[in-house]
Design an enzyme around this catalytic site. Structure first.
Site, PDB file in Angstrom:
ATOM      1  N   GLU A  85      16.904  16.897 -11.038  1.00  0.00           N
ATOM      2  CA  GLU A  85      16.379  17.765  -9.962  1.00  0.00           C
ATOM      3  C   GLU A  85      15.942  16.923  -8.780  1.00  0.00           C
ATOM      4  OE1 GLU A  85      13.564  20.900 -10.582  1.00  0.00           O
ATOM      5  OE2 GLU A  85      14.036  21.050 -12.704  1.00  0.00           O
ATOM      6  N   ASP A 117      15.513  34.079  -6.984  1.00  0.00           N
ATOM      7  CA  ASP A 117      16.541  33.078  -7.297  1.00  0.00           C
ATOM      8  C   ASP A 117      17.952  33.612  -7.027  1.00  0.00           C
ATOM      9  OD1 ASP A 117      14.471  31.365  -8.230  1.00  0.00           O
ATOM     10  OD2 ASP A 117      14.513  32.348 -10.177  1.00  0.00           O
ATOM     11  N   ARG A 151       6.195  32.013  -6.482  1.00  0.00           N
ATOM     12  CA  ARG A 151       5.970  33.360  -5.943  1.00  0.00           C
ATOM     13  C   ARG A 151       7.243  33.850  -5.300  1.00  0.00           C
ATOM     14  NH1 ARG A 151       1.206  35.544  -5.874  1.00  0.00           N
ATOM     15  NH2 ARG A 151      -0.399  34.142  -6.604  1.00  0.00           N
ATOM     16  N   HIS A 187      15.753  25.438  -8.378  1.00  0.00           N
ATOM     17  CA  HIS A 187      15.590  26.263  -9.575  1.00  0.00           C
ATOM     18  C   HIS A 187      16.276  25.565 -10.758  1.00  0.00           C
ATOM     19  CE1 HIS A 187      15.075  29.849 -11.982  1.00  0.00           C
ATOM     20  NE2 HIS A 187      16.339  29.740 -12.351  1.00  0.00           N
ATOM     21  N   ASN A 232       8.812  17.193  -7.656  1.00  0.00           N
ATOM     22  CA  ASN A 232       9.912  17.237  -6.672  1.00  0.00           C
ATOM     23  C   ASN A 232       9.413  16.840  -5.286  1.00  0.00           C
ATOM     24  OD1 ASN A 232      12.717  18.273  -7.589  1.00  0.00           O
ATOM     25  ND2 ASN A 232      11.249  19.471  -8.792  1.00  0.00           N
ATOM     26  N   GLY A 255       4.235  19.184  -8.657  1.00  0.00           N
ATOM     27  CA  GLY A 255       4.679  18.503  -7.426  1.00  0.00           C
ATOM     28  C   GLY A 255       5.541  17.279  -7.634  1.00  0.00           C
ATOM     29  N   LEU A 272       8.786  35.727  -2.335  1.00  0.00           N
ATOM     30  CA  LEU A 272       8.404  36.097  -0.972  1.00  0.00           C
ATOM     31  C   LEU A 272       9.157  37.357  -0.546  1.00  0.00           C
ATOM     32  CD1 LEU A 272       8.402  32.528   0.626  1.00  0.00           C
ATOM     33  CD2 LEU A 272       6.405  33.923   0.041  1.00  0.00           C
TER      34      LEU A 272
HETATM   35  C1  GAR Z   1      10.864  22.456 -11.306  1.00  0.00           C
HETATM   36  O1  GAR Z   1      11.494  22.298 -12.532  1.00  0.00           O
HETATM   37  C2  GAR Z   1      11.540  23.525 -10.480  1.00  0.00           C
HETATM   38  O2  GAR Z   1      12.934  23.551 -10.649  1.00  0.00           O
HETATM   39  C3  GAR Z   1      10.921  24.786 -11.037  1.00  0.00           C
HETATM   40  O3  GAR Z   1       9.572  24.455 -11.200  1.00  0.00           O
HETATM   41  C4  GAR Z   1       9.474  23.050 -11.503  1.00  0.00           C
HETATM   42  C5  GAR Z   1       8.482  22.451 -10.551  1.00  0.00           C
HETATM   43  O4  GAR Z   1       8.208  21.130 -10.905  1.00  0.00           O
HETATM   44  N1  GAR Z   1      11.070  25.901 -10.131  1.00  0.00           N
HETATM   45  C6  GAR Z   1      11.242  27.145 -10.554  1.00  0.00           C
HETATM   46  O5  GAR Z   1      11.268  27.460 -11.714  1.00  0.00           O
HETATM   47  C7  GAR Z   1      11.389  28.161  -9.435  1.00  0.00           C
HETATM   48  N2  GAR Z   1      12.003  29.346  -9.924  1.00  0.00           N
HETATM   49  P1  GAR Z   1       7.447  20.163  -9.909  1.00  0.00           P
HETATM   50  O6  GAR Z   1       6.193  20.920  -9.450  1.00  0.00           O
HETATM   51  O7  GAR Z   1       7.093  18.973 -10.749  1.00  0.00           O
HETATM   52  O8  GAR Z   1       8.357  19.839  -8.791  1.00  0.00           O
END
Ligand code: GAR
Length: 233
Positions: free
Chosen positions: A180, A151, A97, A115, A19, A17, A99
């Site tokens: 990100e 994606d 996941r 992503h 982001n 979490g 969807l």
């Molecule tokens: C992030 O790096 C995001 O880009 C990636 O998961 C991580 C989540 O980090 N998402 C994917 O790979 C989706 N295909 P966070 O839980 O610390 O935000």
């Protein structure tokens, strides 16, 4: 006290979490908030993001796949929970996941995902390893509209960074994560303050077709404003 609270955001997560945290704190720091998070939903009961939501007093709930007899039943519960939140935008922030079309349809054009690659390169997992294996000089992250293809939806915004000779997957991941977070905050601000649509695979911003993803620091600033746009006022 914020003057406005702006657009309603629902956030879907599966893990750490960071982001979500960056988005929440970034929005909270503003007087005139372009958006605010009305709820967080995790498919994992152990997700660290849930603790963060509690700390920030963001309402959260867990909807676990294995509590439902089918993917369809799980997704119905998820869709119902999302509808209750009445979000303008749904942000997938580390939601691991895929969807189905039925779950996306009620929110078509209103669901985005972050992503860790420069899509369309490296969909799926292990993106940092794959960038190194392909000896690429540039890496980055993308925010795209969610479609049933993993994606695979139209890309709205990206951030890039150089790959160094001595990088390994961990150093890449560590350096990319703060980027990100910036991309997430800027893109949400853009969505909340402009008319952004994604219809039949085409993104328009205030009626103008987007031909290339917006690049943070080139076409999009950290506040979600377009850069280098002619002033048409
Ligand atoms: C992030 O790096 C995001 O880009 C990636 O998961 C991580 C989540 O980090 N998402 C994917 O790979 C989706 N295909 P966070 O839980 O610390 O935000």
């Amino acid at each position: 006290m914020a003057k406005t609270d702006g657009a309603r955001l629902a956030v879907l997560v599966s893990g750490r979490g960071s982001n979500f945290e960056a988005l929440h704190l970034g929005l909270h720091a503003l007087d005139d908030r372009p958006a605010h998070i009305v709820g967080l939903i995790s498919d994992q009961p152990q997700a660290l993001a849930l603790e963060k939501a509690e700390r920030f007093a963001v309402p959260s709930q867990v909807i676990e796949r294995n509590r439902y007899e089918s993917k369809a039943a799980f997704e119905s519960a998820l869709v119902a929970a999302l509808k209750t939140l009445e979000p303008n935008w749904i942000v997938l922030a580390g939601f691991m996941r895929v969807l189905s079309a039925d779950a996306i349809a009620p929110f078509a054009g209103r669901m985005i995902n972050i992503h860790p690659s420069l899509l369309p390169k490296h969909r799926g997992l292990h993106t940092h390893e794959r960038v190194l294996a392909a000896r690429e000089a540039v890496h980055g992250a993308s925010i795209h509209f969610v479609t049933p293809e993993l994606d695979g939806g139209p890309v709205l915004s990206q951030v890039t960074m150089a790959v160094e000779d001595n990088d390994d997957p961990d150093t890449l991941a560590k350096r990319l994560l703060p980027l990100e977070h910036r991309l997430m905050r800027a893109t949400v601000a853009l969505l909340a303050t402009n008319e952004v649509k994604c219809v039949h695979g085409e993104i328009t911003i205030n009626g103008q077709v987007l031909r290339q993803p917006l690049r943070l620091g080139h076409d999009l600033d950290d506040h979600g404003q377009r850069m280098g746009q002619p002033d048409t006022r």
